[in-house]
Scaffold this motif. Sequence first.
Motif, PDB file in Angstrom:
ATOM      1  N   ALA A  53       1.370   3.931  -3.072  1.00  0.00           N
ATOM      2  CA  ALA A  53       1.077   5.345  -2.817  1.00  0.00           C
ATOM      3  C   ALA A  53       2.273   6.233  -3.169  1.00  0.00           C
ATOM      4  CB  ALA A  53       0.679   5.544  -1.356  1.00  0.00           C
ATOM      5  N   ARG A  54       3.467   5.789  -2.833  1.00  0.00           N
ATOM      6  CA  ARG A  54       4.666   6.572  -3.169  1.00  0.00           C
ATOM      7  C   ARG A  54       4.888   6.597  -4.681  1.00  0.00           C
ATOM      8  NH1 ARG A  54       9.604   5.194   0.945  1.00  0.00           N
ATOM      9  NH2 ARG A  54      10.098   7.421   0.776  1.00  0.00           N
ATOM     10  N   ASP A 100       0.837  -1.204   0.000  1.00  0.00           N
ATOM     11  CA  ASP A 100       0.000   0.000   0.000  1.00  0.00           C
ATOM     12  C   ASP A 100       0.872   1.255   0.000  1.00  0.00           C
ATOM     13  OD1 ASP A 100      -2.208  -1.628   0.092  1.00  0.00           O
ATOM     14  OD2 ASP A 100      -2.702  -1.214   2.191  1.00  0.00           O
ATOM     15  N   LEU A 105      -5.676   3.155  -0.322  1.00  0.00           N
ATOM     16  CA  LEU A 105      -4.400   3.810  -0.030  1.00  0.00           C
ATOM     17  C   LEU A 105      -4.601   4.950   0.955  1.00  0.00           C
ATOM     18  CD1 LEU A 105      -2.789   4.149  -3.574  1.00  0.00           C
ATOM     19  CD2 LEU A 105      -2.477   2.306  -1.911  1.00  0.00           C
ATOM     20  N   ASP A 106      -3.717   5.018   1.935  1.00  0.00           N
ATOM     21  CA  ASP A 106      -3.666   6.182   2.815  1.00  0.00           C
ATOM     22  C   ASP A 106      -2.732   7.217   2.196  1.00  0.00           C
ATOM     23  OD1 ASP A 106      -5.332   5.008   4.735  1.00  0.00           O
ATOM     24  OD2 ASP A 106      -3.640   3.981   5.677  1.00  0.00           O
ATOM     25  N   ALA A 107      -2.886   8.442   2.626  1.00  0.00           N
ATOM     26  CA  ALA A 107      -1.954   9.483   2.177  1.00  0.00           C
ATOM     27  C   ALA A 107      -0.548   9.153   2.660  1.00  0.00           C
ATOM     28  CB  ALA A 107      -2.391  10.845   2.712  1.00  0.00           C
ATOM     29  N   VAL A 108       0.432   9.415   1.811  1.00  0.00           N
ATOM     30  CA  VAL A 108       1.825   9.173   2.202  1.00  0.00           C
ATOM     31  C   VAL A 108       2.204  10.179   3.279  1.00  0.00           C
ATOM     32  CG1 VAL A 108       4.219   9.142   1.413  1.00  0.00           C
ATOM     33  CG2 VAL A 108       2.395   8.317  -0.091  1.00  0.00           C
TER      34      VAL A 108
END
Length: 444
Positions: free
Chosen positions: A128-129, A124, A149-152
């Motif tokens: 995201a990155r 994940d 996905l969570d925010a990086v």
Amino acid sequence: MRSLAELDSGLADESARLVGLEAGERSVAAAFHLAHRRLPAEHQDLFGALARYPGADFDLAVVAALAGTDSGAAERALCDLVEANLVEAGARGRYRIHDLLKAIVRDTAPSDPAEQASLGRLLDLVVARLLAVDELLAPQRYRPPITGLDAVPAEFGFTGQDAALRWVAGEADTLDALVGVAADHGLHDRCWQLAFLLRTFYFLDKRWDSWVGTHHVAIAAAKASGNAWAEAVTHNNLGVALLDRGDREQAATHFRFALDLFGDLGDEHGLATTRAHLAWVSHYRGHHHTALNELTAALAFYRQHRAQRNEAITLRGIALVETALGRCSDAAAHAETAIELFEELGLDLDAAMAVNALAWAHYRHGRDVEAAQRYAEAGSRARRCGSDYEAARAATGSGNVHAAAGRLAQAELEWRRSDGLHSRLSGSDVGEARVREELRNSTA
């Protein structure tokens, strides 16, 4: 007790190493197990996950993802592992686990069901990155919604394109491996998403073998997930890789697979893009009129649907085909329009490619002064956006201009500079490389 480095240098392969490590009362294996048993259970789990991580080294972001915690807690856990001599601290915030310890974990530690969850969190974060990298490198590229996905976290993000490029280039081998790891663990969506998001970097870096290898894996993953669109677009992207590498017949095969899938989906944009890619196969086969007709049809579709990035890419392709047909004035006009669009869209690599296309049109039209100016501009643009390939193409073109004017010493300097930047320009695919071969043969 001998150092890890001394033991490692005396043991040739992994199986021999483990036999050797079992000998002696104070073997590395015994020391490892003793240190490992003293760790809290959560640290043992983290170490096992880190030991199976495919990278040669890792950063704090990887540790936080595998541990399922924030950077502060991850850093404290990492310090404990370093103090236990299980993890080595390196330069610039990088850490590593010695290969001998990795081998012991792989051969003696049972797989922990919790590691699947750790791997899911890691993928994940990596997706995201990579999404952030791809948005910086190709801001106008279409990307499907990627869920879950969570925010990086800010400390693991990128301050700009240069930082993003440094990260993806430094992690490239690990990212390639993670595509396979995701597939092996049945995380099919993350597998094809990783490959999809690596495509822009692969194109910039001309990392053809990685591009082809990961996309073969990603096609199988997309099919396993039942995502026909992902399967189609991955076939299409694999075709681009093969075409870029010079494997035209294989490229055409994958484009035809993509056409069938997009056709079943009723995806008109996918069909237009794939037909435009097949136009390049026609062009490289010498069927320039067919290629021009296919690209002109694609251009009309993109303009109708206001797809400016695709419009500009297609105009650049039309310019190259028109140059092959001897319509150099038309080619120059289309290349200049493409440059303007790329500049408006902030697509620096594409603009550098279009300036090279414009220089090529001028050269084939006998406008050596304009060609030299544009090749110099293309080289400067290519260096700024990190494309050694386009910089090498520009240097080759500049050498051709010198050679055509009889300035052979200057030509050789430019050609050597081109070889130092990128030595795999193909004369069958790149006009400048083909002319260079002809000029060298004529003066030999």
